[in-house]
Motif scaffolding. Structure first.
Motif, PDB file in Angstrom:
ATOM      1  N   LEU A 110       0.804  -1.209   0.000  1.00 25.46           N
ATOM      2  CA  LEU A 110       0.000   0.000   0.000  1.00 25.46           C
ATOM      3  C   LEU A 110       0.846   1.272   0.000  1.00 25.46           C
ATOM      4  O   LEU A 110       0.399   2.314  -0.481  1.00 25.46           O
ATOM      5  CB  LEU A 110      -0.939   0.016   1.213  1.00 25.46           C
ATOM      6  N   ARG A 111       2.056   1.212   0.527  1.00 24.67           N
ATOM      7  CA  ARG A 111       2.885   2.419   0.529  1.00 24.67           C
ATOM      8  C   ARG A 111       3.223   2.855  -0.894  1.00 24.67           C
ATOM      9  O   ARG A 111       3.511   4.028  -1.136  1.00 24.67           O
ATOM     10  CB  ARG A 111       4.161   2.191   1.327  1.00 24.67           C
ATOM     11  N   ASP A 112       3.160   1.933  -1.869  1.00 23.07           N
ATOM     12  CA  ASP A 112       3.437   2.293  -3.260  1.00 23.07           C
ATOM     13  C   ASP A 112       2.310   3.099  -3.895  1.00 23.07           C
ATOM     14  O   ASP A 112       2.459   3.597  -5.015  1.00 23.07           O
ATOM     15  CB  ASP A 112       3.701   1.032  -4.088  1.00 23.07           C
ATOM     16  N   LEU A 113       1.187   3.232  -3.191  1.00 22.37           N
ATOM     17  CA  LEU A 113       0.116   4.093  -3.701  1.00 22.37           C
ATOM     18  C   LEU A 113       0.577   5.537  -3.795  1.00 22.37           C
ATOM     19  O   LEU A 113       0.071   6.301  -4.625  1.00 22.37           O
ATOM     20  CB  LEU A 113      -1.116   3.992  -2.803  1.00 22.37           C
ATOM     21  N   PHE A 114       1.526   5.924  -2.955  1.00 20.45           N
ATOM     22  CA  PHE A 114       2.079   7.279  -3.043  1.00 20.45           C
ATOM     23  C   PHE A 114       2.600   7.547  -4.444  1.00 20.45           C
ATOM     24  O   PHE A 114       2.283   8.567  -5.063  1.00 20.45           O
ATOM     25  CB  PHE A 114       3.195   7.456  -2.014  1.00 20.45           C
ATOM     26  N   GLY A 115       3.400   6.619  -4.969  1.00 14.80           N
ATOM     27  CA  GLY A 115       3.950   6.806  -6.311  1.00 14.80           C
ATOM     28  C   GLY A 115       2.894   6.734  -7.389  1.00 14.80           C
ATOM     29  O   GLY A 115       2.931   7.492  -8.360  1.00 14.80           O
ATOM     30  N   LEU A 116       1.943   5.821  -7.234  1.00 18.31           N
ATOM     31  CA  LEU A 116       0.888   5.681  -8.237  1.00 18.31           C
ATOM     32  C   LEU A 116       0.086   6.970  -8.370  1.00 18.31           C
ATOM     33  O   LEU A 116      -0.241   7.401  -9.480  1.00 18.31           O
ATOM     34  CB  LEU A 116      -0.048   4.532  -7.859  1.00 18.31           C
ATOM     35  N   ILE A 117      -0.226   7.597  -7.251  1.00 18.50           N
ATOM     36  CA  ILE A 117      -1.062   8.794  -7.263  1.00 18.50           C
ATOM     37  C   ILE A 117      -0.259  10.047  -7.571  1.00 18.50           C
ATOM     38  O   ILE A 117      -0.715  10.936  -8.310  1.00 18.50           O
ATOM     39  CB  ILE A 117      -1.779   8.945  -5.903  1.00 18.50           C
ATOM     40  N   ALA A 118       0.945  10.124  -7.024  1.00 13.36           N
ATOM     41  CA  ALA A 118       1.710  11.372  -7.105  1.00 13.36           C
ATOM     42  C   ALA A 118       2.517  11.533  -8.379  1.00 13.36           C
ATOM     43  O   ALA A 118       2.777  12.660  -8.814  1.00 13.36           O
ATOM     44  CB  ALA A 118       2.649  11.479  -5.901  1.00 13.36           C
TER      45      ALA A 118
END
Length: 458
Positions: A332-340
């Protein structure tokens, strides 16, 4: 994906994967999420960075593990917060020209932890208008609630449960819809974030949610009595078994059903305004919820089980038509990269293994000695290791509740243990732990501490 699509990021606080109908639960708890998945990507093995709210949200909002961003525990005698030097997701998107708004049901997620940074609009758990842009989304009544937020927060504590629904979840979703409507014609892209916590105890679903699932509606006294026993369980003062546990799970399912109806209202707003097609939609849980499934004093901690770490997650990219499922582990921490990051691809989330950290105890009234664990998860096995070197290998079964635990290295598969141990060592070597924890000696106090106590955190 467009470089700057609108983004809707919804965290279903404490939603268990095994109680979500999208993942095979026999009650239709999430028809809205099920329908969205028909044109989205469903992740079978999405792992939270840590199995409780505060550090999990901080990780999703920074792309860092708890040991890297420094927010690992929460205690009433100090105020946990992200270091000012750590950029948040909302700050990154704001710098990229996004208009940003956040609406949080959870006291940890907001100004208490610094997660409100970067938002031009932010509504706190007690309906306080924490940040305001001038977009005009707040009514005269909303402002009255904000001025009286501390009184509302006290009034809406667990015993006065009739206020929980109309004053909190429903109001926050309504504010979010007003934000979407107000900014629909704005040339700037928008980032809209919600934390909704119907799946977090205490549970007071409306009667219609029980009826829609074919469950017996509660009488006037049952919700209060059942939630009092549940709080005793959450605080480790009593067991949760037999008829009580069965009924709590019915309440839990009804709460998910009600929450799903609120999600439908939000998605319908995007759809009616013609925005949904070009919006990146990310919906996930921050962690699961143990409700009598494992001994609370067992080894290893119940927090480390799949029930708490493997969570539901659905992502719909702009223009996506067909649904698909991804079996590979994701973090879930990789959602930062997906969104940003512009042009990020959903397929880039897949990994061979996923890492989870846990710092136990999570919360308390005063700072306590912490026991740290790490878990590395593949498709078929998971290895949990304490800072002291204690290890457990999990072989994943048909369901999390039936998961079989095998102490290692006795009676286990040497090749599997060796491969996971090496994978865990490699991941830990890449972590850069911080000495800047951002928190202060300022006590939390007031209505926020009272609400955290009623939620079972303190």
């Amino acid at each position: 994906m467009a470089d700057r699509p609108d983004v809707l990021f919804v965290i279903l606080d404490s939603a268990r994967r095994d109680r979500v109908s999208l993942y095979g639960h026999d009650r239709p708890t999430t028809p809205t999420l099920d329908a969205l998945a028909e044109e989205a990507t469903t992740f079978e093995n999405a792992y939270t960075p840590t199995p409780w709210t505060l550090p999990s949200h901080c990780s999703m909002f920074t792309g860092k593990f708890p040991s890297e961003h420094g927010v690992t525990n929460g205690f009433a005698d100090r105020r946990p917060a992200l270091p000012a030097s750590t950029e948040t997701l909302a700050e990154r998107l704001s710098e990229r020209g996004y208009r940003t708004a956040g609406f949080s049901n959870n006291p940890w997620v907001g100004k208490l932890s610094g997660l409100d940074r970067g938002f031009e609009e932010f509504v706190e758990w007690d309906l306080e208008i924490g940040r305001e842009s001038g977009a005009g989304i707040h009514s005269r009544r909303d402002r009255a609630y904000s001025r009286a937020h501390s009184l509302l927060a006290q009034a809406a504590r667990q015993p006065v449960f009739l206020l929980k629904r109309p004053f909190f979840t429903d109001s926050l979703v309504t504010r979010a819809r007003e934000w979407v409507e107000t900014t629909a014609d704005d040339p700037q892209p928008t980032f809209t974030f919600l934390n909704v916590m119907e799946a977090h105890s205490p549970y007071f679903p409306p009667d219609e949610a029980f009826e829609e699932l074919g469950l017996t509606t509660p009488g006037p006294i049952e919700p209060r009595l059942l939630n009092t026993r549940l709080l005793a369980y959450v605080l480790g003062k009593a067991d949760l078994a037999g008829d009580d546990r069965d009924r709590v799970l019915e309440y839990y399912d009804a709460a998910l059903r009600y929450q799903d109806a609120k999600l439908a209202e939000l998605l319908d707003t995007y759809r009616d305004l013609g925005l949904l097609e070009d919006t990146l939609v990310v919906i996930c849980a921050d962690h699961g919820k143990t409700l009598g499934d494992f001994p609370r004093d067992g080894e290893p901690s119940h927090y480390l089980r799949d029930l708490n770490t493997n969570v539901p997650m659905v992502v719909r990219t702009p223009g996506q038509r067909g649904g698909e499922r991804v079996d590979d582990p994701v973090e879930l921490r990789d959602l930062f990269g997906l969104i940003a990051e512009p042009g990020a691809d959903v397929s880039s989330l897949a990994r061979e293994h996923a890492l989870t950290e846990d710092h136990i105890p999570h919360t308390g009234t005063t700072k306590e000695e912490v026991d740290r664990w790490r878990v590395i998860s593949g498709r078929d096995h998971r290895l949990a290791r304490s800072e002291d070197g204690e290890q457990y290998l999990f072989r994943r079964g048909e369901s999390t509740v039936d998961e079989r635990t095998i102490p290692s290295p006795e009676r286990t598969e040497p090749a599997v243990l060796s491969a996971l141990s090496e994978a865990l060592d490699d991941r830990l070597a890449d972590l850069t732990e911080t000495d800047d924890h951002g928190d202060t000696d300022e006590a939390i106090g007031g209505s926020t501490e009272a609400q955290l106590r009623d939620l079972g955190y303190l």
